[in-house]
Design an enzyme around this catalytic site. Structure first.
Site, PDB file in Angstrom:
ATOM      1  N   HIS A  86       0.534  23.982 -12.209  1.00 35.89           N
ATOM      2  CA  HIS A  86       1.649  22.725 -11.707  1.00 35.89           C
ATOM      3  C   HIS A  86       0.955  21.739 -11.392  1.00 35.89           C
ATOM      4  O   HIS A  86      -0.311  21.889 -10.844  1.00 35.89           O
ATOM      5  CB  HIS A  86       2.346  23.308 -10.508  1.00 35.89           C
ATOM      6  CG  HIS A  86       2.685  22.264  -9.570  1.00 35.89           C
ATOM      7  ND1 HIS A  86       4.401  21.687 -10.661  1.00 35.89           N
ATOM      8  CD2 HIS A  86       2.657  21.297  -8.736  1.00 35.89           C
ATOM      9  CE1 HIS A  86       4.417  21.019  -9.711  1.00 35.89           C
ATOM     10  NE2 HIS A  86       3.614  20.525  -8.988  1.00 35.89           N
ATOM     11  N   ASP A 165      15.369  23.377  -2.186  1.00 37.03           N
ATOM     12  CA  ASP A 165      14.200  21.758  -1.955  1.00 37.03           C
ATOM     13  C   ASP A 165      14.499  20.254  -2.959  1.00 37.03           C
ATOM     14  O   ASP A 165      14.431  19.954  -2.736  1.00 37.03           O
ATOM     15  CB  ASP A 165      13.063  22.118  -2.590  1.00 37.03           C
ATOM     16  CG  ASP A 165      12.244  21.433  -3.474  1.00 37.03           C
ATOM     17  OD1 ASP A 165      11.515  20.551  -2.296  1.00 37.03           O
ATOM     18  OD2 ASP A 165      12.018  21.156  -4.580  1.00 37.03           O
ATOM     19  N   ARG A 172      13.909  13.754   1.093  1.00 34.24           N
ATOM     20  CA  ARG A 172      12.575  13.128   1.633  1.00 34.24           C
ATOM     21  C   ARG A 172      12.381  11.296   0.845  1.00 34.24           C
ATOM     22  O   ARG A 172      12.242  10.592   1.652  1.00 34.24           O
ATOM     23  CB  ARG A 172      11.903  13.380   1.185  1.00 34.24           C
ATOM     24  CG  ARG A 172      12.109  14.425   2.365  1.00 34.24           C
ATOM     25  CD  ARG A 172      11.015  16.158   1.549  1.00 34.24           C
ATOM     26  NE  ARG A 172       9.450  15.794   1.185  1.00 34.24           N
ATOM     27  CZ  ARG A 172       9.179  16.131   0.562  1.00 34.24           C
ATOM     28  NH1 ARG A 172       9.435  17.402  -0.308  1.00 34.24           N
ATOM     29  NH2 ARG A 172       8.016  15.647  -0.135  1.00 34.24           N
ATOM     30  N   SER A 187       7.158  21.983  -0.486  1.00 29.55           N
ATOM     31  CA  SER A 187       8.519  21.562  -1.510  1.00 29.55           C
ATOM     32  C   SER A 187       8.443  22.294  -3.539  1.00 29.55           C
ATOM     33  O   SER A 187       8.826  23.504  -3.611  1.00 29.55           O
ATOM     34  CB  SER A 187       8.451  20.496  -1.763  1.00 29.55           C
ATOM     35  OG  SER A 187       9.232  20.139  -3.216  1.00 29.55           O
ATOM     36  N   LYS A 191       9.084  26.564  -5.340  1.00 29.52           N
ATOM     37  CA  LYS A 191       9.216  27.034  -6.818  1.00 29.52           C
ATOM     38  C   LYS A 191       8.626  27.029  -7.423  1.00 29.52           C
ATOM     39  O   LYS A 191       8.993  28.036  -7.477  1.00 29.52           O
ATOM     40  CB  LYS A 191       9.331  25.640  -7.124  1.00 29.52           C
ATOM     41  CG  LYS A 191      10.674  24.412  -6.552  1.00 29.52           C
ATOM     42  CD  LYS A 191      10.855  22.978  -6.940  1.00 29.52           C
ATOM     43  CE  LYS A 191      10.059  21.877  -6.942  1.00 29.52           C
ATOM     44  NZ  LYS A 191       9.518  20.964  -7.051  1.00 29.52           N
TER      45      LYS A 191
HETATM   46  N1  URA Z   1       6.599  17.667  -6.687  1.00 32.55           N
HETATM   47  C1  URA Z   1       7.466  18.145  -5.949  1.00 32.55           C
HETATM   48  O1  URA Z   1       8.003  19.184  -6.447  1.00 32.55           O
HETATM   49  N2  URA Z   1       7.658  17.712  -4.196  1.00 32.55           N
HETATM   50  C2  URA Z   1       7.172  17.099  -3.579  1.00 32.55           C
HETATM   51  O2  URA Z   1       7.462  17.408  -2.678  1.00 32.55           O
HETATM   52  C3  URA Z   1       6.330  16.339  -4.152  1.00 32.55           C
HETATM   53  C4  URA Z   1       6.061  16.680  -5.724  1.00 32.55           C
END
Ligand code: URA
Length: 449
Positions: A86, A165, A172, A187, A191
């Site tokens: 990621h 999320d 947010r 967050s 995932k």
């Molecule tokens: N990417 C995400 O998936 N969440 C965040 O809070 C920031 C970047």
């Protein structure tokens, strides 16, 4: 239904810098997902978290509650070891495109659920969707079949993955609470843990084009995410990588696919090769595959073969011509000297304004739009020499892109000797099974549990 707690007392606890008890963490995430905690209450809680932080075990509980808000992927039907990457997002970051097929060509499976771009950073799905015929949506059965037969799937995440999320991130975004490290870490990791790969490598970007502008903040985010992944039983490593300059020589969807294909054909820019190889070694080492040479698999066509199969499996035509924007505009060097800075944020905003990105999540992107870099920091340029090539379908977009680039680069006329962009050792021999890390100007640091 009678709720066992009330949101105001949870908010007060965090407002007063206390630790939210476990059962209240579980409840507030579940109740927010169900709509029993209102957006304004969750905004207040997010702001209190931004200001007062979270304890490590409190954050771990919060992340698990976000995972429990939805489905976990079941990868038990995948015969190969599963490993994922990621990136926290940058400009010109097309690394997933060569990386997923490269790692698959060396024996692992890469189940990668990706997103679309928002703001100045691009999204992997937008890039792949510039390939004629390619589809981002894959059924669960096809997902597992493609992982077993080809070894790599890059596709859209279903709505069932960490729905808490999805709601919280959108909130947010409009309440000034994106930048809270515990909220970013939970967050991303909710995932990634729900995706279920055995190993995870995080590419934490630091610099003007990244979320994290300072190395200290990037390190704190990396350490927080590595701790969450490790606590969840996922082998997790993070690399801190430079994002002051765009990666490679292009920013924009089809332009980046073309560059990724060059890398898969054994060529391409040295920074893309260096980062792809460094991340591949980490992803493979995370699942115990250490006796491999990713640089060789790029050069000898193994990664390209897997790329072609991976694209074709999702309806894409690997040999089709990529879309090209209708109009081009060249930016020339205003003076002679050494290009000492080419700002990633400026290039990212320019590409976005040219049509490569979107301002709202429902906006379409222009597949051919973007910026091609004709020089990189360290290169010597002459006055009038082409520096950047802007691509757009609508020439009316050039002015705003040019404004974004104002002040976005420096040319130092006092040292015309110059040198090419720092090269790198691309054979990966300095990372032995992911343990003997050597920093470089691009890969700054490595964070482990
Ligand atoms: N990417 C995400 O998936 N969440 C965040 O809070 C920031 C970047």
């Amino acid at each position: 239904m009678t709720e066992p707690f009330d949101a105001v007392s949870v908010i007060r606890t965090k407002r007063d810098a206390g630790r939210i008890p476990d059962d209240q963490v579980d409840w507030v995430i579940d109740a927010y997902t169900r709509g029993a905690v209102a957006d304004e209450q969750m905004s207040a809680l997010a702001m209190a978290i931004l200001l007062n932080g979270m304890e490590p075990d409190e954050l771990s509980r919060w992340t698990n509650a976000m995972i429990a808000s939805g489905d976990r992927l079941d990868l038990s039907g995948v015969a190969r070891p599963t490993t994922d990457k990621h990136s926290t997002g940058g400009v010109g970051d097309k690394i997933t495109l060569p990386l997923a097929p490269l790692v698959a060509s060396l024996g692992a499976a890469v189940p990668q659920l990706s997103g679309r771009g928002l703001g100045h950073t691009g999204g992997t799905l937008d890039k792949l969707e510039s390939i004629p015929g390619w589809r981002a949506n894959v059924s669960n059965a096809d997902f597992i079949r493609q992982l077993n037969e080809i070894g790599a799937v890059v596709c859209a995440a279903g709505d069932g993955l960490a729905p808490a999320d999805k709601k919280l991130y959108a909130l947010r975004d409009v309440t000034g609470t994106v930048e809270a490290i515990p909220l970013i870490a939970s967050s991303i990791m909710s995932k990634k843990i729900a995706e279920g790969a055995s190993a995870l490598v995080l590419d934490v970007k630091v610099g003007t084009g990244a979320f994290m502008k300072t190395r200290a903040d990037a390190r704190e985010l990396a350490e927080t995410m590595v701790a969450l992944g490790t606590a969840a039983g996922t082998h997790t490593v993070a690399l801190l990588t430079d994002m002051n300059t765009p990666l490679g020589l292009s920013a924009g969807n089809a332009l980046e696919v073309a560059e990724a294909v060059q890398v898969l054909a054994g060529g391409g820019p040295s920074d893309i090769i260096e980062l792809t190889v460094a991340l591949a070694l980490e992803m493979l080492a995370g699942v115990g595959i250490t006796d491999v040479d990713p640089a060789e698999a790029l050069r000898d066509g193994r990664a390209m073969d897997t790329w072609r199969r991976m694209i074709a499996a999702q309806g894409g035509e690997p040999d089709a011509a990529l879309p090209r924007a209708a109009e081009q505009h060249i930016v020339t060097a205003p003076s002679s000297g050494v290009l000492t800075r080419l700002d990633a944020y400026a290039v990212g905003v320019a590409a976005w304004r040219l049509g490569a990105g979107r301002a709202r999540k429902e906006d379409p992107v222009s597949p051919g739009a973007g910026v091609v870099l004709l020089a990189k920091p360290g290169d010597t340029v002459r006055q009038g020499q082409p520096l950047l090539e802007l691509h757009a379908d609508d020439p009316g977009r050039f002015d705003r892109a040019l404004q974004a680039l104002e002040g976005g680069y420096d040319i130092d006329g006092s040292d015309v000797a110059g040198s090419d962009i720092a090269g790198s050792d691309i054979d990966g021999s300095d990372v032995d099974g992911g343990t003997a890390f050597q920093p470089s100007p691009l890969v700054l640091d490595r964070v482990t549990a």
